[in-house]
Design an enzyme around this catalytic site. Structure first.
Site, mmCIF file in Angstrom:
data_model
loop_
_atom_site.group_PDB
_atom_site.id
_atom_site.type_symbol
_atom_site.label_atom_id
_atom_site.label_comp_id
_atom_site.label_asym_id
_atom_site.label_seq_id
_atom_site.Cartn_x
_atom_site.Cartn_y
_atom_site.Cartn_z
ATOM 1 N N THR A 106 8.853 -13.404 7.888
ATOM 2 C CA THR A 106 7.396 -13.528 7.917
ATOM 3 C C THR A 106 6.925 -14.146 6.601
ATOM 4 O O THR A 106 7.646 -14.142 5.605
ATOM 5 C CB THR A 106 6.733 -12.155 8.083
ATOM 6 O OG1 THR A 106 7.055 -11.340 6.945
ATOM 7 C CG2 THR A 106 7.231 -11.460 9.340
ATOM 8 N N GLU A 156 7.371 -12.190 14.846
ATOM 9 C CA GLU A 156 7.973 -10.987 15.443
ATOM 10 C C GLU A 156 8.046 -11.054 16.966
ATOM 11 O O GLU A 156 8.691 -10.208 17.587
ATOM 12 C CB GLU A 156 7.156 -9.746 15.042
ATOM 13 C CG GLU A 156 7.225 -9.405 13.572
ATOM 14 C CD GLU A 156 6.150 -10.076 12.722
ATOM 15 O OE1 GLU A 156 5.858 -9.593 11.626
ATOM 16 O OE2 GLU A 156 5.600 -11.122 13.167
ATOM 17 N N LYS A 160 -16.769 -5.286 7.692
ATOM 18 C CA LYS A 160 -17.417 -4.077 8.178
ATOM 19 C C LYS A 160 -18.786 -3.969 7.524
ATOM 20 O O LYS A 160 -18.906 -3.662 6.335
ATOM 21 C CB LYS A 160 -16.554 -2.852 7.874
ATOM 22 C CG LYS A 160 -15.219 -2.893 8.611
ATOM 23 C CD LYS A 160 -14.318 -1.737 8.252
ATOM 24 C CE LYS A 160 -12.987 -1.852 8.985
ATOM 25 N NZ LYS A 160 -12.032 -0.797 8.619
ATOM 26 N N TRP A 177 -18.357 -4.056 13.064
ATOM 27 C CA TRP A 177 -17.423 -5.123 12.729
ATOM 28 C C TRP A 177 -18.046 -6.491 12.988
ATOM 29 O O TRP A 177 -18.709 -6.712 14.001
ATOM 30 C CB TRP A 177 -16.140 -5.000 13.564
ATOM 31 C CG TRP A 177 -15.230 -3.896 13.121
ATOM 32 C CD1 TRP A 177 -15.414 -3.046 12.069
ATOM 33 C CD2 TRP A 177 -13.999 -3.522 13.729
ATOM 34 N NE1 TRP A 177 -14.375 -2.169 11.969
ATOM 35 C CE2 TRP A 177 -13.477 -2.430 12.975
ATOM 36 C CE3 TRP A 177 -13.271 -3.992 14.814
ATOM 37 C CZ2 TRP A 177 -12.275 -1.818 13.289
ATOM 38 C CZ3 TRP A 177 -12.068 -3.380 15.130
ATOM 39 C CH2 TRP A 177 -11.577 -2.300 14.382
#
Length: 541
Positions: A185, A330, A439, A444
């Site tokens: 990654t 992944e 936030k 959100w």
């Protein structure tokens, strides 16, 4: 009672065997690192892969050994891939866009024993090699005429090395669960983590990606994988291309708009895939030259959210279907693709482009859900945001070395770190990374939605949104803009353009202009760097 069917392990060398047997003369075209366009076939790719496997085995490399590649998309890189897997080794694609210290750390973590590299990266390899204790051989993907002088030991030119083998070799007898590939990654938080693919996972992923409602490619396609092989297996195209016998066009190291257009045009490419930043360069080149895309039928855009303006440009101006996709290293990496289910088949105009903003539905082989912070599953209503979790036969069960165990639960679910919602028809839309979501007043705000909206302004080349501290609301959005060349938009121009297209309380509190927005090694906007850059920035009021 067991079924009475033959044991036929899903191993990757069966893919190249199939391509050579059923599509022996289909071309593999490469823009070589030396310059000229070169041409091979699937039969030749397999024959040379056998030589790679034969030589690696003869020189004492063992099944399970990690063999690195630091190379662009070329036919030689494909040969190395299948040769490494064919002798039982594990190809380990390295991302040259990482810092040298990161690459050395990754190579040591993986214990790479050899490396195949392009001429482009020889200066980098000369710096890395002394820092990698396990490294014992360097194979430069070139011929003797172009081989550079080097003080490194155990270095060989690929073409000369291949002359030492006759290709009389049997692929290694490994099980389908054996490791065959590795990719780390990008490590935006903490050290990079290793994802270890199996033969079975790569074969199943290639089959999934070829489905009509996924990438939908076939033997009649001409496929240009612009996305590099070091970005999660070129999104699987290094395996799915030969699996269906497509003509492959490998772009080498030239990713500018003119070079990509040349291959699209001269090779009559029908299918291609890359991140938005590449397509931005192509679209700018097309706008400047007036050229068209008469052969291209389909483009997959992923890696980061595809701006609506980009989708509309491809489809309205050039007649090219856009498939918005999402995935992760992944996940091998495909997780969802926005092809049209029957429920949306009749949609046109803005209704259609509203759907195309979503990352789409999961193909067979990917299960997904969204949960709250307490792991309670949330409804698929197209509104409720939650943590996106996935599982499937081509999804990692853990990281190499046991790192990041907290992202995997006992039921096999992997926490992607993305925040998303899913509608009643199974179409998922990423609204943020969990660490990037803004936030404000306990609610959100999606930075991705705001970025995509801002990029729709004709004077905006790229946009990023971050949350900054606010005394009353906790956080409020700052819009960071790179203007298109020759354009000088004002902040008020852009905010006026955005007004009415999102909830009023989502609107950025301010707009600031920069010459360049930082990106990660995989092309994503680097929000961590932006937050550092704008630490202490005072929002109006």
């Amino acid at each position: 009672m067991l079924g009475l069917m033959q044991e036929w392990p899903l191993v990757c060398h069966k893919i190249i065997d199939y391509a050579a047997r059923q599509h022996p003369n289909r071309e593999v075209v490469s823009r070589s690192i030396e310059g000229p366009i070169t041409r091979s076939t699937w039969r030749e790719v397999r024959a040379r892969s056998l030589k790679v496997a034969q030589l690696l085995a003869r020189e004492g490399f063992q099944p399970g050994d990690r063999i690195a590649t630091l190379a662009w998309n070329t036919g030689r890189h494909l040969e190395a891939w299948f040769g490494i897997m064919g002798m039982g080794g594990v190809y380990h694609t390295l991302n040259p866009r990482l810092f040298p210290d990161q690459i050395a750390w990754i190579m040591n973590h993986a214990s790479d024993r050899a490396i195949f590299t392009d001429l482009t990266f020889m200066p980098l390899v000369e710096k890395l090699a002394p820092a990698v204790e396990s490294l014992r051989k360097v194979i430069v993907l070139t011929d003797a005429a172009h081989m550079p002088e080097t003080a490194l030991p155990n270095v060989v030119a690929y073409e000369e090395w291949l002359t030492e083998a006759d290709g009389d070799f049997e692929w290694a007898d490994v099980g389908e669960k054996a490791a065959c590939g590795m990719c780390y990654t990008s490590g935006t938080t903490g050290d990079p983590k290793g994802v270890l693919y199996s033969h079975r996972s790569n074969v199943l992923h290639a089959m999934m990606s070829c489905m009509p409602d996924a990438m939908g490619i076939g033997a009649r396609d001409v496929v240009l994988p612009v996305v590099p092989m070091f970005h999660a297996n070129a999104w699987g195209l290094g395996q799915s291309g030969p699996m269906i016998g497509a003509k492959m066009v490998m772009p080498g190291g030239k990713m500018d708009g003119e070079s990509i257009y040349e291959l699209l045009d001269t090779e009559k490419v029908t299918f291609t895939a890359a991140v938005p930043t590449v397509w931005l360069m192509l679209l700018q080149y097309l706008e400047q030259t007036g050229n068209k895309l008469p052969h291209l039928e389909k483009v997959v855009i992923g890696g980061s959210a595809c701006p609506r303006a980009m989708t509309e440009a491809f489809e309205k101006v050039y007649g090219v279907e856009v498939i918005h996709a999402w995935g992760m290293t992944e996940m091998s990496p495909l997780g969802s693709l926005c092809t049209m289910k029957p429920e949306y088949a009749a949609f046109t105009g803005n209704d259609l482009f509203d759907i195309k903003q979503k990352q789409g539905a999961a193909p067979f082989g990917v299960e997904m859900k969204i949960t709250d912070d307490d792991d309670a599953e949330l409804p698929w209503d197209g509104k409720t945001f939650g943590r996106l979790k996935v599982r499937g036969p081509a999804v990692a069960a853990s990281y190499y070395g046991g790192d990041g165990a907290d992202q995997f639960d006992a039921a096999g679910w992997f926490d992607t770190g993305d925040v998303a919602h899913i509608d009643e028809n199974g179409y998922m839309q990423i609204t943020d990374r969990s660490k990037d979501v803004i936030k404000s007043g306990g609610e959100w705000i999606s930075s991705i939605d705001l970025e995509n909206l801002a990029v729709g302004h004709p004077d905006v080349a790229e946009a990023a949104v971050i949350g900054l501290p606010h005394e009353k609301w906790g956080e409020r959005p700052l819009l960071i803009v790179v203007a298109r060349e020759g354009r000088t938009p004002s902040g008020s121009d852009i905010l006026s353009f955005m007004e009415g297209k999102v909830a009023s309380w989502w609107m950025p509190d301010d707009v600031t202009f920069v010459d360049e927005i930082p990106h990660t090694a995989t092309g994503k906007i680097k929000k961590t760097a932006l937050r550092e850059q704008f630490e202490g920035y005072k929002l109006p009021g």
